[in-house]
Each structure stands twice: as C-alpha cells, then as structure tokens.
Write an enzyme that holds these catalytic residues in place. Structure first.
Site, PDB file in Angstrom:
ATOM      1  N   LYS A   1     -27.498 -24.228  23.540  1.00 55.48           N
ATOM      2  CA  LYS A   1     -26.891 -24.449  22.220  1.00 55.48           C
ATOM      3  C   LYS A   1     -25.611 -23.625  22.139  1.00 55.48           C
ATOM      4  O   LYS A   1     -25.653 -22.391  22.196  1.00 55.48           O
ATOM      5  CB  LYS A   1     -27.881 -24.041  21.130  1.00 55.48           C
TER       6      LYS A   1
ATOM      7  N   ASP B   1     -35.355 -25.772   7.154  1.00 48.67           N
ATOM      8  CA  ASP B   1     -34.488 -26.901   7.498  1.00 48.67           C
ATOM      9  C   ASP B   1     -35.242 -27.921   8.350  1.00 48.67           C
ATOM     10  O   ASP B   1     -34.791 -28.302   9.436  1.00 48.67           O
ATOM     11  CB  ASP B   1     -33.256 -26.392   8.247  1.00 48.67           C
TER      12      ASP B   1
ATOM     13  N   SER C   1     -23.982 -29.165  12.579  1.00 54.22           N
ATOM     14  CA  SER C   1     -22.875 -28.608  11.808  1.00 54.22           C
ATOM     15  C   SER C   1     -22.293 -27.360  12.447  1.00 54.22           C
ATOM     16  O   SER C   1     -21.075 -27.139  12.407  1.00 54.22           O
ATOM     17  CB  SER C   1     -23.351 -28.292  10.389  1.00 54.22           C
TER      18      SER C   1
ATOM     19  N   GLN D   1     -23.552 -27.462  19.177  1.00 55.82           N
ATOM     20  CA  GLN D   1     -24.007 -28.650  19.891  1.00 55.82           C
ATOM     21  C   GLN D   1     -24.842 -28.213  21.081  1.00 55.82           C
ATOM     22  O   GLN D   1     -24.754 -27.059  21.535  1.00 55.82           O
ATOM     23  CB  GLN D   1     -22.831 -29.516  20.321  1.00 55.82           C
ATOM     24  N   VAL D   2     -25.654 -29.140  21.612  1.00 51.88           N
ATOM     25  CA  VAL D   2     -26.625 -28.802  22.645  1.00 51.88           C
ATOM     26  C   VAL D   2     -26.331 -29.573  23.916  1.00 51.88           C
ATOM     27  O   VAL D   2     -26.112 -30.793  23.885  1.00 51.88           O
ATOM     28  CB  VAL D   2     -28.059 -29.107  22.159  1.00 51.88           C
TER      29      VAL D   2
END
Length: 536
Positions: A187, A324, A169, A172-173
C-alpha cells in the site's frame, strides 16, 4: 432579490479564496526549508481553494435560480429539485476527483449519509467514490518507495507489479513478491497527500463555514472536524498496522467464539513505514460480489450474519471499532481448513482491510450504546429514551436518534412485531421523505452527539449498505445477532458492577430471560419465513 443575494455570496467565497490562498502561500514559501516544494504547494492550494469556491457558489446559485418562483411541494418543484440535485451531485463528484485526497474522503463520508443528504447525492457519490479513485503514476510510486525504503521497487522486491490492483483516497495497492518469495500487497500513499492534507482540510473548513454563515441550515462543520481529527492517523500507516494487530488480539481475547472467522493480513514490519505498508496478500471476493461468493461455495446469508456478528462484537464488547467497513474494505474467502456443512456449504471468513480509521468507545459510551441497541431490538421505548438521552440526544430528539439508527419511523421502532426493524424496498422513498422533513432536527442532533457516536452512525450506514447488497434488503437474522451481542455486553457489565450473591442471581435470571426471548424471536422468524415460502 434571491439571485442577487446568491451572487453576493459567490463573490464573498471567491474573495475569501483569493485572500486565504495568497496569504497562506506567501507565508509558506518564506518559512519553508524546501522553497521549490513550498512554491509548488503554494500555487496548488489557491487554485484548489478557488475551484472549491466556484463549485460551491455554482451549486448554491443553481438551487436558488432553478427553484425560484416554483410552489414548494408542487410536481414541477419536485421534478426540478431532482434535476438540480443530480447536477449538484455531479459537480461535487467532479470537484472531489479533480482535487483528490481529502476531497475523496469527504465524498466517501457523504455517500453514507442517507439520513442527511438527498438520495441523488448518496447514489452518485457511492457509485464513484469507493472504486474509481484517482491513480498515482508509477514514477510517483517509485518516488515514495525510494524515499521510504531506500531503493526502487525493483531493488527492494523480487517482483513488483507497476499496475495497482486498487486505488483509494489516500493510497493505492500493488501486488509484489518479497526476496524470500512471499506474495504481498504493498500500500503506497499518494505523493501529494502529506503535503496537501492540512491545506485541503483548512480549505474545506473555510468553504463549509462560509456556506453555513450564508445558509444556516447547511451545517456540516462536524464532518470537517471529524476529517481533521482522523486524517493524520489514517496517513500514518504504522498506526494502521498496529490497529490491525489490536483488532485481532481483541477477537482472540474477548470474542474467541468467532475469532477464527475474522482475519487481518499479516504486516511485514521490515518493509513498512508511515507512508508505505507491506502486508500479506489475501485472495478473496469483495463482500458485495454475490456471484463470486456463491461460486466459492459460500452462502451470502452466512456472510451477512458473520458481518453482523463481527461488528457487533467490536462495538458492544471490544470498544475498538473499524469505522470504514464499506464493501471494498471487507473480503470474503472460505474458512481455511474449515469443513463444510452436511449440504456442502463452506463457512465464510471475513478479511478486514484498511485499518486506518478506528474509534475507541469508553466503557460508559460502549455500554449505553449496547443498551440502546438492546432496547431497539426488543422494542423497549423506556430503554431507548433513557440511553439515547445518556448519549446526548436529549429528551426532545431521542425518537429521531432511534430513527436514524434503524432507518425506521418511531411507530415502527416500538412496534412489537418481530420484523419491526426490517426495511423493505418499498420503504426507501419513506426514508428519504423522513430525512428531508426533519433536516434541521437531524443537523441539531448531530451537533449534540459525541463525535465517536457520529462515527458509529457512519459505520452503521456502511454495514447497512453491505447487508442490503448481500440480502437484497435488511436481514432479520442480523438484527437478532445484534440483539444477542448487545444484551450480552449489558449483562457482562452488570456482572462486573454487582458483587453480592443476590444481585448476581438477578443477572443470571436476566440471562435466562434473554435466551427465552431470543428463542421466541427465532421461532417467530422461522414461522414468518415458512409463511412467505408457502405464499410464493
């Protein structure tokens, strides 16, 4: 009359969207040092707000219009409601993807609320929000890298794969290789997040509050409050990096017996900023990828036990919890330099990713929460009631609180059977009925509980989903692990409080009793498994 009231509600939402968006946009442009960026943001926010309003009003109208005149509880009402749930979930899914960022985060929260939202929403949001997030273009990635590190990816790194291996969300990696030859995971925050996060949170807040005013039973304000508090921390990747270090330090100091089985990627501090995080690249299987886990020589049962142990240690002993732990954030690999058992099985090591969302539990909440879980595991109604009340559930809703934590009705929670908390596949419809029947009470309970406990509920739901995928259902062994760790935390707390010799003897006797009870439960578990094996 019902249709007319919903259309009026829709008009209110649209007017609120226009007024809020236009006023905020004008103020932003006039006060900004970067008018071009401000203009871009001020035109985007009203559009997103309008999109929110239309989606919310459309879903509300669909429910009212489709179910109007049908006898509640009738087969036709049930069928139509199921269809409306699916349409509503699809519309919400589309809205989250179109707006991105905060909305994806909101969708991920919803995907874990099995006890509060219809099954259709949970299923649709869960299958899409974790692994199908929007992807930033490579030009946008280059923009962030240049701004944060002073050069393009090709100038900073020896190699940099322009295609991301994962997108979430907020970021991105990408796989890369540093100038000294180290393979790393980079990241990169999505470009729009810093600019739109505050506006998006305010927009969602407006919609949720308006819907609550129109439909009082719809009260998700606590969820928006949580996102507003946690999002700034998640957007600062240096906070995430420090969390990963603190997590590993806690395992080494407070849980040395399991520390070697838990790992967090090392951070390259020289190539990390608040919007870009460079970490050691770790190759492993997602925790729900059973085929790969077994191909690595690891038993899913061992992974499920380790997940339970790791997070029980965090919740009940460390008081610093990764909140998470969905499947994409937990990898499994063979324990480096580990020896397999005599049967050739390899020991697992958990690799924890995405350390942006952690919560601190003060000692009072931590011990009460541990004592509550001890009561749940050992079917102790008095302890369940006493500690639920201490955590804010009240004398009237403590049984409901226990039900949400365990996804079991009260008569099962206090059942002395060794497998009283195990949820079987046939229980799923019962759980959904339970959630639907007590929706107002659940909403009131969530309003009362401390926000940190709400995050523990979310963490609990994530762990339940992981365990279900690993074991194709809940695991009795995992509950026994939770019982041991929570009981040990309570006993350690008593040792700190009691200084006299006699009181310490009492605590020592309590520890002996704990071991005896756990031994008896393990014997009962073994006999239960043996009986099931003989009946196959």
């Amino acid at each position: 009359m019902a249709a007319r009231s919903v259309w009026r509600a829709r008009a209110k939402l649209l007017l609120a969207a226009t007024a809020a968006g236009g006023g905020a946009g004008a103020a932003l442009i006039m006060s900004s040092d970067d008018p071009a960026s401000a203009f871009k943001l001020s035109t985007a926010v009203p559009i997103r707000l309008l999109r929110d309003s239309v989606s919310a009003a459309t879903v509300a109208f669909d429910y009212k219009y489709s179910l109007w005149g049908l006898p509640e509880g009738s087969p036709e009402w049930t069928r139509v409601k199921h269809e409306v749930h699916i349409r509503g979930a699809r519309r919400l899914q589309e809205l989250c993807f179109r707006n991105g960022g905060v909305y994806i985060k909101l969708g991920q929260h919803i995907s874990q609320l099995e006890y509060l939202v219809p099954e259709e929403y949970v299923h649709i949001m869960r299958e899409s929000m974790l692994n199908k997030c929007p992807v930033s273009t490579y030009d946008q990635v280059c923009e962030v890298v240049k701004k944060e590190l002073g050069g393009t990816p090709e100038e900073i790194f020896e190699e940099f794969d322009p295609v991301p291996i994962a997108s979430a969300s907020l970021a991105q990696v990408h796989i890369a290789r540093t100038r000294d030859g180290q393979k790393v995971a980079v990241k990169v925050q999505h470009t729009h997040m810093t600019d739109t996060a505050a506006a998006d949170t305010a927009t969602v807040d407006l919609i949720v509050n308006t819907l609550h005013q129109l439909f009082p039973s719809f009260d998700y304000r606590w969820l928006v409050d949580e996102i507003r508090e946690s999002l700034p921390k998640e957007l600062d990747f240096l906070v995430e990096a420090k969390n990963s270090v603190k997590c590993m330090d806690n395992f080494r100091k407070l849980s040395p017996q399991v520390a070697r089985y838990i790992y967090a990627p090392r951070v390259d501090w020289n190539l990390s900023t608040s919007r870009l995080l460079t970490m050691e690249y770790i190759d492993g299987a997602q925790v729900n990828d059973l085929k790969t886990i077994q191909r690595l020589g690891i038993q899913p049962r061992d992974v499920a036990k380790l997940v339970s142990q790791a997070f029980a240690e965090m919740m009940f002993k460390h008081g610093f919890v990764h909140c998470d732990p969905h499947a994409a954030n937990v990898l499994v690999r063979p324990l480096p330099s580990g020896n397999g058992s005599i049967f050739g099985r390899k020991k697992p090591q958990l690799v924890l990713l995405d350390h942006g969302l952690y919560k601190d539990l003060d000692d009072s909440i931590r011990i009460n929460y541990a004592a509550l879980w001890k009561g749940l595991i050992f079917s102790d109604p008095k302890a369940i009631r006493e500690n639920s009340v201490k955590l804010g559930a009240g004398e009237d809703l403590y049984a409901l609180f226990a039900g949400i934590l365990t996804m079991r009705p009260w008569n099962r929670v206090i059942d002395p059977a060794v497998d009283h908390l195990v949820v079987h596949g046939t229980d799923h419809s019962e759980l959904q009925m339970y959630a639907s029947q007590y929706f107002p009470q659940i909403t009131e309970l969530l309003r009362r509980l401390p926000r940190v406990i709400l995050l523990m509920l979310k963490t609990n739901d994530c762990l339940r989903a992981v365990s279900n995928e690993l074991m194709q259902g809940s695991s009795l062994e995992s509950f026994l692990i939770i019982g041991r760790v929570s009981s040990e935390a309570v006993i350690e707390s008593k040792l700190w409080q009691k200084r006299s010799i006699m009181s310490r003897i009492d605590v020592w006797l309590e520890r002996i009793l704990l071991e005896a009870r756990l031994f008896g439960m393990h014997v009962a578990l073994w006999l239960l498994l043996l009986r099931r094996a003989l009946t196959l």
